[in-house]
Scaffold this motif. Structure first.
Motif, mmCIF file in Angstrom:
data_model
loop_
_atom_site.group_PDB
_atom_site.id
_atom_site.type_symbol
_atom_site.label_atom_id
_atom_site.label_comp_id
_atom_site.label_asym_id
_atom_site.label_seq_id
_atom_site.Cartn_x
_atom_site.Cartn_y
_atom_site.Cartn_z
ATOM 1 N N VAL A 353 0.798 -1.331 0.054
ATOM 2 C CA VAL A 353 0.051 0.078 0.117
ATOM 3 C C VAL A 353 1.107 1.387 0.115
ATOM 4 O O VAL A 353 0.583 2.196 -0.966
ATOM 5 C CB VAL A 353 -0.978 0.053 1.203
ATOM 6 N N VAL A 354 1.984 1.371 0.754
ATOM 7 C CA VAL A 354 2.708 2.281 0.828
ATOM 8 C C VAL A 354 3.497 2.600 -0.456
ATOM 9 O O VAL A 354 3.558 3.828 -0.955
ATOM 10 C CB VAL A 354 3.605 2.324 1.963
ATOM 11 N N VAL A 355 3.947 1.440 -1.177
ATOM 12 C CA VAL A 355 4.717 1.601 -2.366
ATOM 13 C C VAL A 355 3.624 2.232 -3.511
ATOM 14 O O VAL A 355 3.788 3.252 -4.292
ATOM 15 C CB VAL A 355 5.307 0.258 -2.766
ATOM 16 N N GLY A 356 2.452 1.859 -3.447
ATOM 17 C CA GLY A 356 1.531 2.410 -4.262
ATOM 18 C C GLY A 356 1.071 3.640 -4.205
ATOM 19 O O GLY A 356 0.871 4.547 -5.147
ATOM 20 N N TRP A 357 1.033 4.078 -2.648
ATOM 21 C CA TRP A 357 0.945 5.803 -2.613
ATOM 22 C C TRP A 357 2.003 6.303 -3.001
ATOM 23 O O TRP A 357 1.836 7.354 -3.708
ATOM 24 C CB TRP A 357 0.811 5.707 -1.093
ATOM 25 N N LEU A 358 3.485 5.847 -2.907
ATOM 26 C CA LEU A 358 4.558 6.662 -3.019
ATOM 27 C C LEU A 358 4.333 6.710 -4.859
ATOM 28 O O LEU A 358 4.861 7.855 -5.482
ATOM 29 C CB LEU A 358 5.790 5.856 -2.947
ATOM 30 N N VAL A 359 4.117 5.573 -5.511
ATOM 31 C CA VAL A 359 3.900 5.621 -7.085
ATOM 32 C C VAL A 359 2.863 6.848 -7.345
ATOM 33 O O VAL A 359 3.258 7.374 -8.556
ATOM 34 C CB VAL A 359 3.679 4.274 -7.546
ATOM 35 N N SER A 360 1.645 6.871 -6.729
ATOM 36 C CA SER A 360 0.823 7.863 -7.076
ATOM 37 C C SER A 360 1.268 9.227 -6.928
ATOM 38 O O SER A 360 0.658 10.108 -7.355
ATOM 39 C CB SER A 360 -0.741 7.329 -6.295
ATOM 40 N N VAL A 361 2.045 9.256 -5.717
ATOM 41 C CA VAL A 361 2.478 10.684 -5.601
ATOM 42 C C VAL A 361 3.676 11.249 -6.748
ATOM 43 O O VAL A 361 3.374 12.289 -7.297
ATOM 44 C CB VAL A 361 3.418 10.675 -4.219
ATOM 45 N N VAL A 362 4.322 10.266 -7.201
ATOM 46 C CA VAL A 362 5.217 10.410 -8.237
ATOM 47 C C VAL A 362 4.455 10.859 -9.487
ATOM 48 O O VAL A 362 4.830 11.563 -10.464
ATOM 49 C CB VAL A 362 6.342 9.079 -8.574
ATOM 50 N N ALA A 363 3.340 10.120 -9.783
ATOM 51 C CA ALA A 363 2.445 10.301 -10.860
ATOM 52 C C ALA A 363 1.843 11.532 -10.960
ATOM 53 O O ALA A 363 1.656 12.110 -11.928
ATOM 54 C CB ALA A 363 1.540 9.251 -10.979
ATOM 55 N N ARG A 364 1.549 12.017 -9.737
ATOM 56 C CA ARG A 364 0.823 13.322 -9.899
ATOM 57 C C ARG A 364 1.897 14.631 -9.570
ATOM 58 O O ARG A 364 1.548 15.733 -9.914
ATOM 59 C CB ARG A 364 -0.079 13.496 -8.377
ATOM 60 N N ALA A 365 3.163 14.296 -9.679
ATOM 61 C CA ALA A 365 3.846 15.455 -9.558
ATOM 62 C C ALA A 365 4.104 16.090 -10.869
ATOM 63 O O ALA A 365 3.727 15.706 -11.946
ATOM 64 C CB ALA A 365 5.512 14.826 -9.065
ATOM 65 N N ASN A 366 4.600 17.543 -10.836
ATOM 66 C CA ASN A 366 4.843 18.247 -11.915
ATOM 67 C C ASN A 366 5.951 17.606 -12.718
ATOM 68 O O ASN A 366 7.121 17.125 -12.308
ATOM 69 C CB ASN A 366 5.162 19.785 -11.414
ATOM 70 N N LYS A 367 5.512 17.398 -14.132
ATOM 71 C CA LYS A 367 6.673 16.933 -14.922
ATOM 72 C C LYS A 367 7.572 17.930 -15.570
ATOM 73 O O LYS A 367 7.140 18.904 -16.002
ATOM 74 C CB LYS A 367 6.055 16.127 -16.118
ATOM 75 N N VAL A 368 8.876 17.458 -15.693
ATOM 76 C CA VAL A 368 9.704 18.393 -16.433
ATOM 77 C C VAL A 368 9.957 17.601 -18.050
ATOM 78 O O VAL A 368 9.657 16.417 -18.093
ATOM 79 C CB VAL A 368 11.164 18.211 -15.710
ATOM 80 N N MET A 369 9.980 18.560 -19.126
ATOM 81 C CA MET A 369 10.226 17.839 -20.262
ATOM 82 C C MET A 369 11.382 17.184 -20.427
ATOM 83 O O MET A 369 12.435 17.677 -19.816
ATOM 84 C CB MET A 369 10.229 19.027 -21.420
ATOM 85 N N GLU A 370 11.386 16.123 -21.192
ATOM 86 C CA GLU A 370 12.526 14.992 -21.013
ATOM 87 C C GLU A 370 13.623 15.749 -21.588
ATOM 88 O O GLU A 370 14.827 15.593 -21.556
ATOM 89 C CB GLU A 370 12.108 13.970 -21.876
ATOM 90 N N GLY A 371 13.171 16.750 -22.920
ATOM 91 C CA GLY A 371 14.393 17.166 -23.643
ATOM 92 C C GLY A 371 15.031 18.209 -22.862
ATOM 93 O O GLY A 371 16.477 18.596 -22.890
#
Ligand code: HEM
Length: 373
Positions: A353-371
């Motif tokens: 459950v904790v790992v799932g929560w961590l993954v969801s935090v990462v998924a919701r974080a602001n993304k930086v363009m790969e380039g």
């Protein structure tokens, strides 16, 4: 005479089926991470050679950035199966580990060096410097670790050579020779790296913050790599299966003391079918340069299922080989400590459950363009 040491000082603290289930699940996840590392790294190294191609460099950086994280999964998902394997197969695995002791212990040093090189590779890429030789050295070291693991996992199945190896040297400084299963087994894992690495690119193309042109490039390249190396992976698997002893083949067909192992035989066919599906996914993404998110997800799910099937089949091969030499993994004294097993399972689920929560935090974080380097 039974070649395996008779000493089994303490009974198993949980039912064998539960230990095997946890072993297979955690090992399959270790294999997913290992293949992402082996394949992703080589793809990033080759792409980093094309310094004049912005798309190649963006992709190389995007993969390299993630490899240090993948490495944490490789290691953390390696410890549980190591512990379960020791509990279930200790008398075979400890002996083979001691016989190649110098090489076995060297894995720790090789691993630290690989990890450090991964960070250096990524940093040099980010700085726009030539990095391929650092990445290539890391890949060669990771491939050597894989070779040593394959060596030990096959030596534990060959008690007939142990005495002669120990008589030649008690230092653990020699590697075994003459096992027809070792090289196909190792090649299977190495080819699987590029196969799964390619599907990883297809997934990234659908999920990440690439521009539309970059997405097409990443999906097209990844799909073609997955389709091409998927075929090689499949052939290596057939080779590895064909060199197994007759007793093992008969057992996988359900003709052994344990008909249960017919399931492992079925898992082999399941693996084959899933690899074919994955090759088709790769071909569709590669030829059509399709970066749709759903296609990436299909690839990801097929990869996890493929590795589970592979691990079940591989487990059957091990148990049946050991059985043919007098080691029955089911024939162990079990004294289940249910309160400890219950506590373990509660913590296990809480961890998930904790790992799932961590993954969801990462998924919701602001993304930086790969380039953006
Ligand atoms: C770069 C790092 C690593 C790579 C490339 C790697 C690769 C592999 C490969 C190729 C195998 C399959 C061998 C075969 O059966 O033919 C394997 C199995 C295994 N690995 Fe890893 N591995 C890595 C790190 C680790 C670490 C750090 C550990 C221990 C903490 C570990 C524990 C295991 C165990 C226990 C198995 C076999 C388990 C079983 O058969 O029950 N691995 N690994």
């Amino acid at each position: 005479m039974n070649p395996y040491p008779a000493v089994d000082p303490i009974p198993l603290p949980a039912p064998i089926w539960l230990l095997k289930l946890l072993h297979i699940v955690t090992l399959a996840l270790h294999f997913v991470a290992v293949e992402m590392l082996l394949g992703g790294l080589l793809i990033a190294v080759v792409l980093s050679l094309f310094r004049s191609s912005p798309q190649a460099m963006v992709t190389a950086r995007a993969v390299a950035r993630r490899l240090t994280v993948v490495m944490t999964f490789v290691i953390n998902l390696a410890v549980p199966p190591l512990l379960f394997a020791q509990v279930l197969y200790g008398r075979a695995l400890y002996t083979s580990s001691v016989l190649i002791g110098v090489y076995w212990i060297s894995i720790i040093g090789l691993l630290m060096l690989t990890y450090w090189l991964l960070y250096r590779f990524t940093a040099r890429l980010e700085a726009g410097k030539s990095a391929w030789w650092m990445g290539l050295t890391a890949w060669l070291l990771a491939g050597s670790i894989a070779r040593l693991l394959s060596t030990n996992m096959t030596l534990m199945l060959r008690p007939e050579v142990w005495r002669q190896m120990y008589s030649s040297s008690a230092l653990g400084a020699y590697l075994p020779t003459g096992d027809p299963t070792l090289t196909p087994r190792w090649l299977l894992m190495m080819a699987g790296g590029l196969f799964i690495g390619g599907l990883w690119l297809v997934y990234l193309a659908g999920r990440s913050t690439f521009t539309a042109e970059e997405k097409k490039f990443v999906a097209g390249l990844g799909g073609k790599i997955a389709a091409g190396f998927g075929v090689i992976y499949l052939l290596a698997g057939l080779w590895a299966a064909s060199v197994q002893p007759e007793a093992v083949k008969a057992g996988l067909a359900g003709q052994a003391a344990y008909p249960l192992y017919k399931l492992a035989g079925f898992a082999g066919y399941g693996w084959l079918a899933l690899v074919v599906v994955a090759v088709l996914v790769g071909a569709v993404a590669g030829l059509g340069k399709i970066s749709a998110g759903w296609l990436g997800w299909v690839g990801a799910v097929v990869v996890v299922l493929t590795e589970i099937m592979f691990t079940v089949y591989r487990d059957g091969v091990r148990d049946l080989t050991l059985l043919s030499k007098g080691y029955d993994v089911w024939d162990r004294v079990v004294v289940t400590n249910w309160s400890v097993v219950g506590l373990f399972l509660v913590l296990f689920v809480a961890g998930l459950v904790v790992v799932g929560w961590l993954v969801s935090v990462v998924a919701r974080a602001n993304k930086v363009m790969e380039g953006a380097a």
